[in-house]
Scaffold this motif. Sequence first.
Motif, short mmCIF file in Angstrom:
data_model
loop_
_atom_site.label_atom_id
_atom_site.label_comp_id
_atom_site.label_asym_id
_atom_site.label_seq_id
_atom_site.Cartn_x
_atom_site.Cartn_y
_atom_site.Cartn_z
N SER A 82 18.34 -8.55 -31.07
CA SER A 82 18.53 -7.68 -32.22
C SER A 82 19.52 -8.34 -33.17
O SER A 82 20.40 -9.10 -32.75
CB SER A 82 19.04 -6.31 -31.79
N GLU A 83 19.37 -8.08 -34.43
CA GLU A 83 20.22 -8.72 -35.44
C GLU A 83 21.46 -7.92 -35.75
O GLU A 83 22.31 -8.38 -36.49
CB GLU A 83 19.40 -8.95 -36.70
N ASP A 84 21.59 -6.74 -35.19
CA ASP A 84 22.74 -5.89 -35.50
C ASP A 84 23.83 -5.99 -34.42
O ASP A 84 24.31 -4.99 -33.91
CB ASP A 84 22.29 -4.44 -35.70
N LYS A 85 24.23 -7.22 -34.10
CA LYS A 85 25.33 -7.43 -33.16
C LYS A 85 26.64 -7.03 -33.81
O LYS A 85 26.87 -7.33 -34.97
CB LYS A 85 25.40 -8.89 -32.71
N GLU A 86 27.48 -6.38 -33.05
CA GLU A 86 28.77 -5.92 -33.61
C GLU A 86 29.91 -6.65 -32.97
O GLU A 86 29.94 -7.05 -31.91
CB GLU A 86 28.92 -4.42 -33.40
#
Length: 86
Positions: A82-86
Amino acid sequence: MIDNVEELKNKAVDYKQEIKREGLSIIIGDSEENFRISGIGEKAVKIEKFIKYEDMIEALELGRDDSIEIAIKKVIEDFEPSEDKE
């Protein structure tokens, strides 16, 4: 034959140590696969199998397209992080 959840669960929990030692063998594709029963609880039974990367490549080279090794290899190959790593 056990045909209700409570009776099945009770037997599994009562004999969990002995059942864990039994293991599980299933034919997948053209080979027999052995799994370890690693947990028996009130809601579910957990099974495990270690699949070596070298076994995945060997299965590919042998043309065993319906093997568990190839199925796991496909999961790894098709994975998109996923591209929404935090």
